[in-house]
Design a protein around this motif. Structure first.
Motif: not given
Length: 329
Positions: A230-251
């Motif tokens: 469950r921790k692996t799931f949340l870490n990988f998914r939420n990392s993708l959430f964070t990048v998609t929302k906030n990252a500058k550049g070509t997503l």
């Protein structure tokens, strides 16, 4: 300056029994709250009886770290929140330098102390260490911890410096800024919601700092161990959430590289005979695609996306170039 220490609890009576005494002993200048996420054990009655000075907020459901704090903090009148995990031992004067920094630096809005390992007290602790950063593809790392390499505390990070993200294990934030950011993203449930919040604060021009002369000891994994898929799931998914929302550049290019790296990690789990973790990585990506429309809409609302990374790929730095300490980067 009013300071509220808010400890989120879910069926954590044993942790509260062990760690609340140090918080009460060394936090006379603060008001201490227990925010309970609909516990089914006797932790609430235990705290009411044993520690009557602690104020209790009872949430209607277990919304995880993100929603749990969002719901509870609406009910607290203060200037600064300290969000403190229930498995943290604090030390004498741990609040003094934090409070001084907030008073003297108007643009500093989020702070974390030095976080050391409760079980190995001369080493940094995984969740935060001496302050966090993130690479181009959303992988977090810390001064004092890169992936699973944990450094011994030898005074190498005895400074007060600006960082990119502060650990949710012991997370100080001005209430005004927390409200301005509309709190944590409820969809994260737990894990990496503090990185998302810090990133959004950075995009607005706020500073985040590590203050070394405030020290706490964190057990880590007391509520969800690293061996839990469950921790692996949340870490990988939420990392993708964070990048998609906030990252500058070509997503697209960022997410494509993430797919490659995460795929390699999934295969590594298989080789290590951890198929449940491989499945957790796959589930994380499917959940990410399910939420993608919402995430892209959130991305559109963030107009000022800053340069957010010092290292292009901490994965390559660590696994290929063998740079396993922050100062070697």
């Amino acid at each position: 300056m009013k300071l509220a220490i808010v400890i989120l609890n879910w069926n954590g009576k044993l942790l509260l029994e062990q760690f609340l005494p140090s918080v009460i002993k060394f936090s006379e200048e603060a008001t201490i709250y227990l925010a309970d996420n609909a516990s089914t054990d006797n932790s609430i009655s235990f705290v009411k009886t044993t520690f009557p000075s602690i104020k209790i907020i009872q949430n209607k459901e277990n919304g995880g770290y993100a929603k749990g704090y969002n719901d509870a903090l609406k009910q607290i009148d203060t200037d600064v929140f300290c969000l403190l995990n229930s498995d943290v031992e604090v030390t004498e004067d741990w609040l003094v330098k934090i409070s001084e920094t907030f008073k003297n630096e108007d643009t500093t809005t989020i702070i974390q102390p030095k976080i050391l390992d409760y079980k190995n007290k001369d080493h940094f602790e995984y969740a935060g260490a001496a302050g966090g950063f993130i690479d181009k593809y959303g992988y977090p790392y810390c001064r004092g911890r890169i992936f699973n390499t944990i450094e011994k505390d030898e005074g190498q990070y005895d400074d007060n410096s600006e960082i990119f993200w502060a650990s949710g294990a012991c997370f100080f934030i001005r209430k005004s800024v927390f409200n301005e950011l509309n709190g944590f993203d409820d969809c994260f449930f737990s894990h990496m919601e503090e990185i998302d919040l810090c990133w959004r604060a950075k995009n607005l021009g706020y500073k985040i700092k590590y203050v070394s002369n405030s020290k706490v000891f964190h057990v880590g994994g007391a509520t969800l161990q690293s061996s839990n898929p469950r921790k692996t799931f949340l870490n990988f998914r939420n990392s993708l959430f964070t990048v998609t929302k906030n990252a500058k550049g070509t997503l697209f290019s960022i997410i494509f590289i993430r797919l490659v790296f995460d795929g390699i990690t999934g295969l590594k789990f298989l080789v290590e005979l951890k198929p449940n973790h491989t499945l957790a990585v796959l589930k994380a990506h499917f959940s990410y695609y399910w939420h993608l429309k919402r995430l892209l809409n959130q991305r559109k609302t963030i107009k000022n996306k800053i340069k957010y990374y010092q290292r292009t790929s901490i994965v390559l730095d660590y696994f290929v170039n063998k740079k396993n300490k922050y100062k070697s980067l």
